[in-house]
Each structure stands twice: as C-alpha cells, then as structure tokens.
Design a protein around this motif. Structure first.
Motif, PDB file in Angstrom:
ATOM      1  N   GLU A  78       0.826  -1.215   0.000  1.00 41.31           N
ATOM      2  CA  GLU A  78       0.000   0.000   0.000  1.00 41.31           C
ATOM      3  C   GLU A  78       0.857   1.261   0.000  1.00 41.31           C
ATOM      4  OE1 GLU A  78       0.353  -1.067   4.415  1.00 41.31           O
ATOM      5  OE2 GLU A  78       0.018  -2.190   2.563  1.00 41.31           O
ATOM      6  N   ARG A  79       2.143   1.124   0.286  1.00 44.76           N
ATOM      7  CA  ARG A  79       3.063   2.264   0.258  1.00 44.76           C
ATOM      8  C   ARG A  79       3.714   2.461  -1.109  1.00 44.76           C
ATOM      9  NH1 ARG A  79       3.486  -0.592   4.614  1.00 44.76           N
ATOM     10  NH2 ARG A  79       5.238  -1.839   3.885  1.00 44.76           N
ATOM     11  N   SER A  82       1.335   4.208  -7.519  1.00 45.55           N
ATOM     12  CA  SER A  82       0.107   3.842  -8.236  1.00 45.55           C
ATOM     13  C   SER A  82       0.306   4.166  -9.709  1.00 45.55           C
ATOM     14  CB  SER A  82      -1.087   4.629  -7.692  1.00 45.55           C
ATOM     15  OG  SER A  82      -1.375   4.218  -6.383  1.00 45.55           O
ATOM     16  N   ALA A 129      -4.437   3.814  -2.273  1.00 44.51           N
ATOM     17  CA  ALA A 129      -4.004   4.019  -0.887  1.00 44.51           C
ATOM     18  C   ALA A 129      -4.654   3.040   0.082  1.00 44.51           C
ATOM     19  CB  ALA A 129      -4.327   5.444  -0.457  1.00 44.51           C
TER      20      ALA A 129
END
Length: 160
Positions: A78-79, A82, A129
């Motif tokens: 999630e870090r 994107s 996120a």
C-alpha cells in the motif's frame, strides 16, 4: 519474458480462485503474441511464527528464494506507486524490451512484506491508498497484467 507472481497464502477453491485463474490463463495466452513466455502463480505457506516481524521475515525469505535469476522484483504494498493501466503496460513492455528474463511480483501475507524485501524491489506497486486483502490483490494484479498484454497487442479490451 516470464511473469511470476509469488504470493503468501493459498486461494481456496471457489470464485476468487476461478477468477484469478481466468485472468492468469488469459494473460498467458495473449502474452505469447507480445513476447511473454508464461504467467505463473506460486503460492507459499504462511509462516506459523508467533511474532509479526519473524512471520514477515520468514515469508519474505521464502518469496525471495523463488526469484528467477536476472528478474525484476516488484513488491506489492500500500506504500507503493500507483500506476494507471497504460503506464503499467508501458512498464511491462520496458522490462520485456530491455531483455529481462523475468519479472517477479511478490504479494505478502496478512502482515505484509519485510522492509528488506521491499527495499530490494526495483518497483513497489500499490493499487491505491487502501489496504486490500492479499487474495484480491492477486486478482487485481492478474487482471492488470491481462489488460497490459491486450493493450500492448492492440486488442480492444482496454477502453480509454
């Protein structure tokens, strides 16, 4: 180029496994036209260690041991960065065009990946996120791989 998805945990029989296999199969078949040799999923067992850090470490070592020589390592977190679908497709094409023999995507278990394994990754990738269950991350990754392959092959699956 070979595409390997190494994931902690096993998808049980049912709709999630069927959907993952459908996208894996589609990506593998369509990928031949653009120079992908195979798309494979390797599942490893979740660690039984009591401590979170120890679990993450054991799982990350098992994942790292599966890495094909000369491959690009991509950590799902999630870090991570994107990418939109077109950018992801361009990245897959760049790895292929640069003669990389393989790209290996790693998906951690419930506790994620060890910081050391994430640091070794050439790319850390996120699907937004939000935190997603690792089962859904696998399906989303396989769908994005299929989408990337079809975009690179000029197939109309992706609509802008």
């Amino acid at each position: 180029m070979r595409v390997v998805i190494s994931a902690v945990g096993r998808l049980k029989a049912g709709p999630e496994r069927e959907l993952a296999e459908r996208y894996r199969d589609r990506a593998a078949k369509a990928g031949r036209a653009i120079g992908l040799r195979d798309v494979e999923v390797i599942e490893i067992r979740e660690s039984r260690a009591q401590e979170v850090d120890r679990r993450r470490l054991e799982e990350s070592i098992a994942l790292a041991n599966l890495m094909p020589e000369g491959s690009v390592l991509v950590a799902l977190s999630e870090r991570g960065a994107s990418f939109d679908s077109a950018s992801f497709a361009r990245q897959v094409a760049a790895w292929r065009d640069n003669g990389r023999p393989a790209v290996m995507f790693v998906i951690g278990g419930a506790d994620g990946l060890s910081p050391d394994l994430e640091a070794r990754a050439g790319l850390t990738l996120a699907f937004g996120a939000a935190t997603w269950p690792h089962q859904l991350v696998r399906i989303m990754l396989l769908e994005q791989l299929y989408r990337a392959v079809t975009m690179l092959a000029g197939h109309p699956y992706h609509r802008s």
